[in-house]
Enzyme design. Structure first.
Site, PDB file in Angstrom:
ATOM      1  N   CYS A 135      36.970  15.696  30.228  1.00 23.38           N
ATOM      2  CA  CYS A 135      35.832  14.765  30.297  1.00 23.38           C
ATOM      3  C   CYS A 135      34.728  15.135  29.306  1.00 23.38           C
ATOM      4  O   CYS A 135      34.582  14.495  28.251  1.00 23.38           O
ATOM      5  CB  CYS A 135      35.256  14.698  31.710  1.00 23.38           C
ATOM      6  SG  CYS A 135      36.451  14.150  32.956  1.00 23.38           S
ATOM      7  N   ARG A 136      33.945  16.175  29.642  1.00 22.73           N
ATOM      8  CA  ARG A 136      32.739  16.454  28.851  1.00 22.73           C
ATOM      9  C   ARG A 136      33.017  17.057  27.476  1.00 22.73           C
ATOM     10  O   ARG A 136      32.494  16.575  26.470  1.00 22.73           O
ATOM     11  CB  ARG A 136      31.810  17.394  29.637  1.00 22.73           C
ATOM     12  CG  ARG A 136      31.172  16.742  30.840  1.00 22.73           C
ATOM     13  CD  ARG A 136      30.560  17.764  31.770  1.00 22.73           C
ATOM     14  NE  ARG A 136      31.576  18.606  32.384  1.00 22.73           N
ATOM     15  CZ  ARG A 136      31.348  19.647  33.177  1.00 22.73           C
ATOM     16  NH1 ARG A 136      30.095  19.977  33.443  1.00 22.73           N
ATOM     17  NH2 ARG A 136      32.341  20.332  33.712  1.00 22.73           N
ATOM     18  N   ASP A 138      28.863  17.124  35.585  1.00 22.39           N
ATOM     19  CA  ASP A 138      30.311  16.876  35.634  1.00 22.39           C
ATOM     20  C   ASP A 138      30.551  15.460  36.146  1.00 22.39           C
ATOM     21  O   ASP A 138      30.222  15.155  37.296  1.00 22.39           O
ATOM     22  CB  ASP A 138      30.933  17.919  36.573  1.00 22.39           C
ATOM     23  CG  ASP A 138      32.446  17.806  36.639  1.00 22.39           C
ATOM     24  OD1 ASP A 138      33.004  16.788  36.172  1.00 22.39           O
ATOM     25  OD2 ASP A 138      33.072  18.740  37.163  1.00 22.39           O
ATOM     26  N   ASN A 161      38.428  20.346  30.347  1.00 23.07           N
ATOM     27  CA  ASN A 161      38.706  19.914  28.961  1.00 23.07           C
ATOM     28  C   ASN A 161      39.321  18.516  28.907  1.00 23.07           C
ATOM     29  O   ASN A 161      40.163  18.222  28.058  1.00 23.07           O
ATOM     30  CB  ASN A 161      39.602  20.930  28.212  1.00 23.07           C
ATOM     31  CG  ASN A 161      39.689  20.692  26.705  1.00 23.07           C
ATOM     32  OD1 ASN A 161      40.731  20.942  26.098  1.00 23.07           O
ATOM     33  ND2 ASN A 161      38.640  20.195  26.083  1.00 23.07           N
ATOM     34  N   CYS A 174      34.090  22.975  28.690  1.00 26.01           N
ATOM     35  CA  CYS A 174      33.740  22.538  30.047  1.00 26.01           C
ATOM     36  C   CYS A 174      34.767  23.122  31.010  1.00 26.01           C
ATOM     37  O   CYS A 174      35.402  24.133  30.677  1.00 26.01           O
ATOM     38  CB  CYS A 174      33.664  21.008  30.124  1.00 26.01           C
ATOM     39  SG  CYS A 174      35.209  20.157  29.734  1.00 26.01           S
TER      40      CYS A 174
HETATM   41  P1  4NP Z   1      35.398  18.293  32.694  1.00 27.38           P
HETATM   42  O1  4NP Z   1      35.593  17.519  34.100  1.00 27.38           O
HETATM   43  O2  4NP Z   1      35.191  19.748  33.050  1.00 27.38           O
HETATM   44  O3  4NP Z   1      34.189  17.669  32.104  1.00 27.38           O
HETATM   45  O4  4NP Z   1      36.663  18.061  31.899  1.00 27.38           O
HETATM   46  C1  4NP Z   1      36.526  17.894  35.049  1.00 27.38           C
HETATM   47  C2  4NP Z   1      37.855  17.597  34.869  1.00 27.38           C
HETATM   48  C3  4NP Z   1      38.787  17.932  35.823  1.00 27.38           C
HETATM   49  C4  4NP Z   1      38.381  18.574  36.971  1.00 27.38           C
HETATM   50  C5  4NP Z   1      37.054  18.893  37.158  1.00 27.38           C
HETATM   51  C6  4NP Z   1      36.113  18.558  36.198  1.00 27.38           C
HETATM   52  N1  4NP Z   1      39.343  18.916  37.977  1.00 27.38           N
HETATM   53  O5  4NP Z   1      38.937  19.453  39.014  1.00 27.38           O
HETATM   54  O6  4NP Z   1      40.547  18.661  37.766  1.00 27.38           O
END
Ligand code: 4NP
Length: 156
Positions: free
Chosen positions: A13-14, A122, A11, A8
């Site tokens: 959340c998803r 997201d 790294n 994702c």
């Molecule tokens: P992920 O979610 O891609 O599912 O881990 C996010 C985590 C952090 C951020 C954006 C999306 N960020 O902008 O820090």
């Protein structure tokens, strides 16, 4: 050994949630030592950080404990892994920018038979309900992925 990398943006959340769900299914299906999974982010914002607490809570509500430290997706992952599963189209594009087009790289929801080809949304800037929603999406998509791709691994 079949190796699967979930990717994702951050790294936290998803993709770690997908990794936790996959690890649990590997264990439940008796595929330990035959299938291995990890996760990475296209960005470097959260390298070495633990997963988002909301991801860990959603996993725990489903009886899954995950230990993971954030890492950035890198070119060497293409050689190391058999399947690289991007959570959304932006992640897919960023992966392709780094490693080019590869038959190992898919969108996670290419395998979702309910809403094939959609993005895993997201949840970072939303509420806890977004994490419950992606748990359902990921649990189903990963089950379908395993039915399609990890069928007769026990004979390897
Ligand atoms: P992920 O979610 O891609 O599912 O881990 C996010 C985590 C952090 C951020 C954006 C999306 N960020 O902008 O820090």
């Amino acid at each position: 050994m079949i190796k699967i990398l979930f990717v994702c943006l951050g790294n936290i959340c998803r993709s770690p949630m997908a990794q936790g769900i996959m690890e649990s299914k590997i264990h439940k299906k008796g595929l330990g030592g035959k299938v291995l999974t990890d996760s990475a982010g296209t960005a470097n914002y959260h390298v070495d950080e633990a997963p988002d607490p909301r991801t860990l809570t959603a996993l725990r509500r489903n009886g899954i404990e995950l230990v993971h430290k954030g890492q950035q997706f890198k070119e060497a992952h293409l050689q190391e892994f058999d399947y690289i599963l991007a959570m959304d189209r932006n992640n897919l594009e960023d992966i392709q920018k780094k490693v080019g087009k590869s038959s190992k790289v898919f969108l996670m929801r290419d395998f979702d038979r309910v809403e094939k080809g959609a993005d895993v949304p997201d949840p970072y800037y939303g509420g806890v309900d977004g994490f419950e929603k992606i748990y359902t999406i990921l649990n189903r998509s990963i089950e379908h992925f395993m039915q399609d791709k990890i069928v007769d691994v026990s004979s390897r």
